[in-house]
Design a protein around this motif. Sequence first.
Motif, short mmCIF file in Angstrom:
data_model
loop_
_atom_site.label_atom_id
_atom_site.label_comp_id
_atom_site.label_asym_id
_atom_site.label_seq_id
_atom_site.Cartn_x
_atom_site.Cartn_y
_atom_site.Cartn_z
N GLU A 1 40.74 37.73 46.99
CA GLU A 1 39.51 37.30 46.31
C GLU A 1 39.74 36.93 44.84
OE1 GLU A 1 39.28 41.91 46.37
OE2 GLU A 1 39.98 40.34 47.72
N GLN B 1 42.64 31.68 42.97
CA GLN B 1 41.86 30.43 42.83
C GLN B 1 40.40 30.71 42.54
OE1 GLN B 1 45.33 29.87 43.55
NE2 GLN B 1 44.35 28.15 42.60
N ARG C 1 36.67 28.73 43.68
CA ARG C 1 35.77 29.35 44.65
C ARG C 1 34.47 29.84 44.02
NH1 ARG C 1 37.06 33.69 46.46
NH2 ARG C 1 38.81 34.30 45.19
N ASN C 2 34.47 30.09 42.71
CA ASN C 2 33.30 30.64 42.01
C ASN C 2 33.06 29.86 40.71
OD1 ASN C 2 32.84 33.29 43.60
ND2 ASN C 2 35.03 33.27 43.18
#
Length: 172
Positions: free
Chosen positions: A143, A146, A150-151
């Motif tokens: 998590e 990257q 992703r966020n």
Amino acid sequence: MSLETAIFAGGCFWCMVQPFEAQPGIENVVSGYTGGTVANPSYEQVKSHQTGHTEAVQITFDPSVISYAQLVDIYWQQTDPTDAMGQFQDRGDNYRPVIYVADAEQRAIATASKAALAASGRFSDPIVTTIEDAGPFYAAEPEHQQFYARNPRRYAAEHAQRAAFTKAHWQE
């Protein structure tokens, strides 16, 4: 093609990936932990300040396309080299700025670059980023990889203070 690696710590690793990944010659950028005393630490362990690790990025690069010296130059522009105990909103020893060197050549390049930055007058406070021998590097949990891609909204919020600092100190 002969690839090399570079390891830099400069605050939250979430904000350190994109500036390197955007460069030609970069094969991979991994968020992780290094410089501590515990094998395979977790994010929670590092965040607790009990392991001695920093959040860092390990960059795999093609030196025929981008040099280690160029990577060091990019690194300086992502950090506050005058803040020994964190970066921007990220506080604590796990966020300290460190250039981890793999060999004598990387050490010489990093040391010369640090001296040139100190002599430049760009910062009124001393340059406190340390240059240390690279040790084991442990990839962070999936998590944390990257994160910026992703966020994007959270990345923008996390990156805002760093971006303002960079603009104030590096853009002519």
